[in-house]
Enzyme design. Structure first.
Site, PDB file in Angstrom:
ATOM      1  N   ASP A 213      -4.633  27.294 -31.393  1.00 45.20           N
ATOM      2  CA  ASP A 213      -4.555  25.919 -31.907  1.00 45.20           C
ATOM      3  C   ASP A 213      -4.479  24.888 -30.788  1.00 45.20           C
ATOM      4  O   ASP A 213      -3.590  24.024 -30.777  1.00 45.20           O
ATOM      5  CB  ASP A 213      -3.342  25.752 -32.837  1.00 45.20           C
ATOM      6  CG  ASP A 213      -3.261  26.846 -33.893  1.00 45.20           C
ATOM      7  OD1 ASP A 213      -4.314  27.235 -34.414  1.00 45.20           O
ATOM      8  OD2 ASP A 213      -2.141  27.301 -34.189  1.00 45.20           O
TER       9      ASP A 213
ATOM     10  N   GLU B  98      -8.066  22.104 -42.501  1.00 44.84           N
ATOM     11  CA  GLU B  98      -6.768  21.919 -41.851  1.00 44.84           C
ATOM     12  C   GLU B  98      -7.013  21.453 -40.418  1.00 44.84           C
ATOM     13  O   GLU B  98      -8.138  21.236 -40.005  1.00 44.84           O
ATOM     14  CB  GLU B  98      -5.968  23.228 -41.871  1.00 44.84           C
ATOM     15  CG  GLU B  98      -6.707  24.383 -41.220  1.00 44.84           C
ATOM     16  CD  GLU B  98      -6.005  25.725 -41.359  1.00 44.84           C
ATOM     17  OE1 GLU B  98      -4.779  25.751 -41.482  1.00 44.84           O
ATOM     18  OE2 GLU B  98      -6.711  26.752 -41.329  1.00 44.84           O
TER      19      GLU B  98
END
Length: 544
Positions: free
Chosen positions: A20, A198
């Site tokens: 991420d 997301e």
């Protein structure tokens, strides 16, 4: 003679569990923040000046007032931080996810700031709990916008989306002075048909707002999806290719599961985009190194859309750097030097903001003392200090001084993913062999978490310090030990190292970290027996 000039960035740039990636540039300095989940302290931040070589410079969430993960399930904790710089300071947005199973996530979002990347970091400001993977966008008019996905616990509500729980990307103004959201939240993007939207990040250029998101889940269908709008609050149109980066249609590509990243521009206007990826073991869909960080060179097209410089959507292993840079020397064996002040920077522990309860560097100078608490795999307070596996082939060894008095006390060396996936060589005690060696394995037994004991009988080792080692060669793991004679002896059968991966056990959508190797101690009698470790060596071989 001068050092050779590097022609490429070699992906992944942050090997091992580093998912991420949020990237920001301050002058000529680049910083990447990555998720740490249940590992403490929270959020890894790496620094570079050339996008080629990176150095770990901090983990800011290092005290109880910022982060307390005790009791949180595996793969919960810190999800998808966002690092930015504005108004002369760094801003870090992060989520603390308290629940994984079921319809709910209980994802609490916070913001902290610091004048320098080294800190000091402020106390956290609570934002909301509407979803996970938020970011903070600093518009050029000075306003700040909190951008987040919305988590929908209803089932089967939201049938217009591929996955009803991922209810779109919402935008709301953040008042930095008041430390709170103001105005109403507005959903600005519901994702592409690929679904599971997301990880939003906004980037502004030439009057366009560009929104990059993660889609497809974090497994082999993962992707970076791009959209843009002339207005911050939309409507957003999809990229002509929908996805900027993905390996979902390229099963032979070396970098798989590509998605979730962020745009960064160099001082001279070159464009790069980070993303997470994984490198499965040859011939199987298991990635013990977890989700790693890579970066791709991009170009703006004549249509003002961003594209990979190499064309297509599949990420490259070799990427041109922004400028010529000296080649980094090969990493040699790393011996962890233990000082009374701090752990070596590569090491973390699990969940607790009170490390003094589980280890001490001062009790015996030159040694790491682990204080036996709960069992290996506990979600609350276990003494396990470890570093990431960063290579497909490695050997780690350590010296242990430990005298157990009951079978409830054990300490040793472990290759560890989570409570359901680990192998451990332990010095313990048995009624027949006294102080002895045993192997504890949990081979992806979800949800029961039952142990197996690969040694048919404990191996007596007498008294005194003992060296323990683990060697991993892709999917093969072998433990060994050496007594005072210095002779290394293999112990137990070869074990399956591929089980220490996202995809094993519960699978890629409930396992988000990566394999670690390190030291542990437990004392389930409650007696807090201690074990002393020193000279931890890790030697890895790059896999080409």
């Amino acid at each position: 003679m001068g050092r050779a000039v590097s022609a490429t960035i070699r992906n992944p740039i942050l090997p091992g569990f580093n998912p991420d990636p949020s990237i920001c540039r301050v002058g000529e300095d680049y910083y990447i923040a990555t998720s740490t989940f249940e590992w403490y302290p929270g959020v890894q931040i790496h620094h570079s000046r050339d996008l080629v070589t990176w150095r770990l410079v901090g983990r800011p969430l290092d005290r109880a007032s910022l982060l307390d993960l005790r009791g949180e399930p595996d793969s919960c904790g810190v999800w998808a931080p966002c690092l930015s710089h504005a108004d002369g300071k760094f801003w870090l947005v992060y989520t603390d996810v308290k629940r994984l199973d079921g319809n709910f996530k209980d994802a609490h979002n916070y913001i902290v700031t610091a004048p320098a990347i080294e800190g000091p970091w402020s106390e956290r400001a609570y934002v909301n709990s509407s979803g996970f993977d938020p970011s903070l966008f600093h518009d050029d008019d000075g306003l700040k916008w909190f951008v987040n996905m919305l988590w929908n616990h209803r089932d089967p509500a939201g049938a217009r989306l591929r996955h009803p729980a991922f209810f779109g990307i919402a935008l709301q103004e953040w008042d930095a002075q008041a430390g709170r959201l103001i105005g109403e939240a507005k959903t600005i993007f519901t994702g592409s048909p690929h679904g599971l939207v997301e990880g939003p990040h906004l980037h502004k250029r030439k009057g366009w707002y560009y929104l990059t998101t993660a889609e497809g889940g974090t497994g082999y269908d993962h992707a970076v999806t791009m959209a843009r709008s002339r207005r911050l609050d939309g409507p957003y149109e999809l990229h002509p290719n929908v996805h900027l980066i993905t390996s979902k249609d390229a099963p032979a590509a070396p970098l798989q599961r590509a998605g979730h990243g962020q745009i960064v521009e160099t001082p001279d206007g070159q464009v790069y985009h980070t993303h997470l990826c994984s490198r499965p073991l040859p011939g199987q869909s298991r990635s013990p190194l977890g989700r790693e960080t890579a970066i791709q060179k991009c170009v703006w097209g004549d249509d003002d859309w961003l594209y990979l410089a190499d064309g297509g959507q599949v990420p490259s292993v070799a990427v041109p750097p922004p400028f010529a840079t000296p080649a980094a020397p090969a990493r040699a064996r790393e011996r962890s030097v233990l000082s009374p002040d701090r752990l070596p920077p590569d090491f973390q522990w699990l969940r607790t903001p009170h490390p003094e309860r589980i280890f001490s560097l001062a009790a015996r100078p030159g040694w790491l003392r682990l204080i036996g608490r709960e069992s290996i795999g506990s979600w609350f307070e276990q003494a396990l200090v470890a570093r990431r596996q960063e290579h497909f082939v490695y050997r780690a060894e350590v010296e242990l001084d430990f005298e157990p008095r009951t079978f409830q006390q054990a300490a040793g060396l472990t290759a560890y993913y989570n409570r359901y996936k680990f192998h451990a060589l332990a010095v313990g005690w048995s009624e027949t062999a006294g102080r002895s060696l045993t192997i504890l394995s949990c081979a992806g037994d979800y949800p029961e978490g039952r142990l197996t004991f690969p040694l048919p009988a404990s191996v007596a080792v007498g008294e005194g310090p003992i060296r323990l080692a683990v060697s991993v060669d892709h999917a093969r793991l072998q433990f060994a030990y050496a007594l005072s004679d210095g002779v290394w002896r293999d112990i137990g059968p070869a074990l399956d190292a591929s089980l220490l991966s996202d995809e094993a056990g519960g699978g890629e959508h409930r396992s988000f970290t990566g394999a670690f190797v390190g030291m542990f101690a437990f004392d389930t009698s409650g007696g807090a027996a201690h074990a002393d470790f020193r000279d931890f060596d890790y030697e890895g071989a790059d896999d080409d």
